[in-house]
Design a protein around this motif. Structure first.
Motif, PDB file in Angstrom:
ATOM      1  N   ILE A 199       0.838  -1.203   0.000  1.00  0.00           N
ATOM      2  CA  ILE A 199       0.000   0.000   0.000  1.00  0.00           C
ATOM      3  C   ILE A 199       0.869   1.248   0.000  1.00  0.00           C
ATOM      4  O   ILE A 199       0.578   2.228  -0.695  1.00  0.00           O
ATOM      5  N   TYR A 236       2.137   1.948  -3.427  1.00  0.00           N
ATOM      6  CA  TYR A 236       1.072   2.483  -4.276  1.00  0.00           C
ATOM      7  C   TYR A 236       0.820   3.959  -3.953  1.00  0.00           C
ATOM      8  O   TYR A 236       0.661   4.785  -4.862  1.00  0.00           O
ATOM      9  N   LYS A 241       1.201   7.148  -6.545  1.00  0.00           N
ATOM     10  CA  LYS A 241       0.116   8.084  -6.836  1.00  0.00           C
ATOM     11  C   LYS A 241       0.521   9.521  -6.498  1.00  0.00           C
ATOM     12  O   LYS A 241       0.173  10.461  -7.225  1.00  0.00           O
ATOM     13  N   TYR A 283      -7.102   2.071  -2.571  1.00  0.00           N
ATOM     14  CA  TYR A 283      -6.375   0.900  -3.071  1.00  0.00           C
ATOM     15  C   TYR A 283      -6.832  -0.367  -2.361  1.00  0.00           C
ATOM     16  O   TYR A 283      -7.034  -1.416  -2.980  1.00  0.00           O
ATOM     17  N   VAL A 303      -8.985  -2.733  -4.803  1.00  0.00           N
ATOM     18  CA  VAL A 303      -8.057  -3.716  -5.379  1.00  0.00           C
ATOM     19  C   VAL A 303      -7.781  -4.870  -4.422  1.00  0.00           C
ATOM     20  O   VAL A 303      -8.073  -6.028  -4.725  1.00  0.00           O
TER      21      VAL A 303
END
Length: 217
Positions: free
Chosen positions: A149, A152, A156, A172, A176
Motif C-alpha cells: 500500500i 502504491y 500516486k 487501493y 483492489v
C-alpha cells in the motif's frame, strides 16, 4: 471439517504452552518501549456467520491515535517496535487464545473490522461461513500488505495525486486488495484441503511462498 476443529484447538493449546516465554518477553518490551497503554490490543472483529468477537493482538500503535483502519508502511501511528512485530507477524501470537476458545482458526480469512466482511453482498457473503484465521491464502499473498500500500501511495503522489495518504490507501485497499482477498477466500471455502492448511501454516512460519490455485502466494 472436524479434523480442522480438533487440530486448531490442540495446536493452539500446545502453542500457548511452548510460546509463553516469547509472549511474556514481547509483553514486557511493549510495556517498556510503548508505555501508557496495554500490551494486548483488543478490538471487535467480524467472525463466523457475521458474529462479532473480541480479537486479541499485541499492540503496535500509539495509544491515542485516530484515522483509518488501513495502515501503510511508515505510518506515524505505528511505533518502531510495533513495525518489527508486524513485519515478523509476532503481533498475531495472542490470537492463539482466540483459536483455543473457538473464535478463530489457524487458517482462514483475516478477521475484519465491521464495515467490510459484514457488508459483503451476494455470493461474496459466503466467506462468512469460514472461521477467521491467523493465516490463510489471502494473508500469504498480502503478507507485506503495508509495504504494498505504501508503494502504491508513493506512486500516486509522484503522479500528482493531492489526496491524503490515508485516502489513497483506503481506495487501493477497497477497490483492489480487499476484492482480491474475497476472491481467494471464496476459492478456499470451495476447495478446502487440510494438507493445504498445513502447508500454509508452514509457509507462514518459515516465511516461504507456495503455489495456490495457479498463483504464487
Amino acid at each position: 471439517m472436524n479434523i480442522k476443529w480438533i487440530f486448531d484447538r490442540l495446536m493452539a493449546f500446545i502453542g500457548l504452552i511452548f510460546l509463553w516465554p516469547i509472549l511474556l518477553v514481547v509483553w514486557v518490551l511493549i510495556r517498556i518501549k510503548m508505555p501508557g497503554g496495554p500490551a494486548i490490543f483488543t478490538q471487535k472483529r467480524v467472525g463466523k456467520d457475521g458474529k462479532l468477537f473480541t480479537c486479541h493482538k499485541f499492540r503496535t500503535m500509539t495509544v491515542k491515535h485516530g484515522g483509518s483502519t488501513v495502515s501503510v508502511a511508515g505510518d506515524s501511528r505505528i511505533t518502531p517496535l510495533g513495525a518489527k512485530l508486524r513485519h515478523y507477524k509476532i503481533d498475531e501470537l495472542p490470537g492463539l487464545w482466540d483459536v483455543l476458545i473457538g473464535n478463530m482458526s489457524f487458517v482462514g480469512p483475516r478477521p475484519d473490522v465491521p464495515g467490510y466482511a459484514d457488508k459483503l453482498e451476494g455470493e461474496d457473503r459466503e466467506v462468512l461461513k469460514l472461521r477467521p484465521g491467523i493465516t490463510g491464502p489471502a494473508t500469504l499473498k498480502y503478507r507485506l500488505e503495508d509495504e504494498m500500500i505504501s508503494e502504491y501511495v508513493s506512486m500516486k503522489q509522484k503522479e500528482g495525486d493531492k489526496r491524503s495518504m490515508q485516502e489513497i490507501a483506503e481506495e487501493y485497499n477497497d477497490k483492489v486488495i480487499y476484492p482480491d482477498k474475497v476472491r481467494i477466500n471464496r476459492y478456499y471455502l470451495h476447495n478446502y484441503s487440510f494438507l493445504k492448511d498445513i502447508q500454509m501454516i508452514l509457509c507462514t512460519v518459515l516465511g516461504r511462498r507456495m503455489n495456490y490455485n495457479n498463483e504464487f502466494i
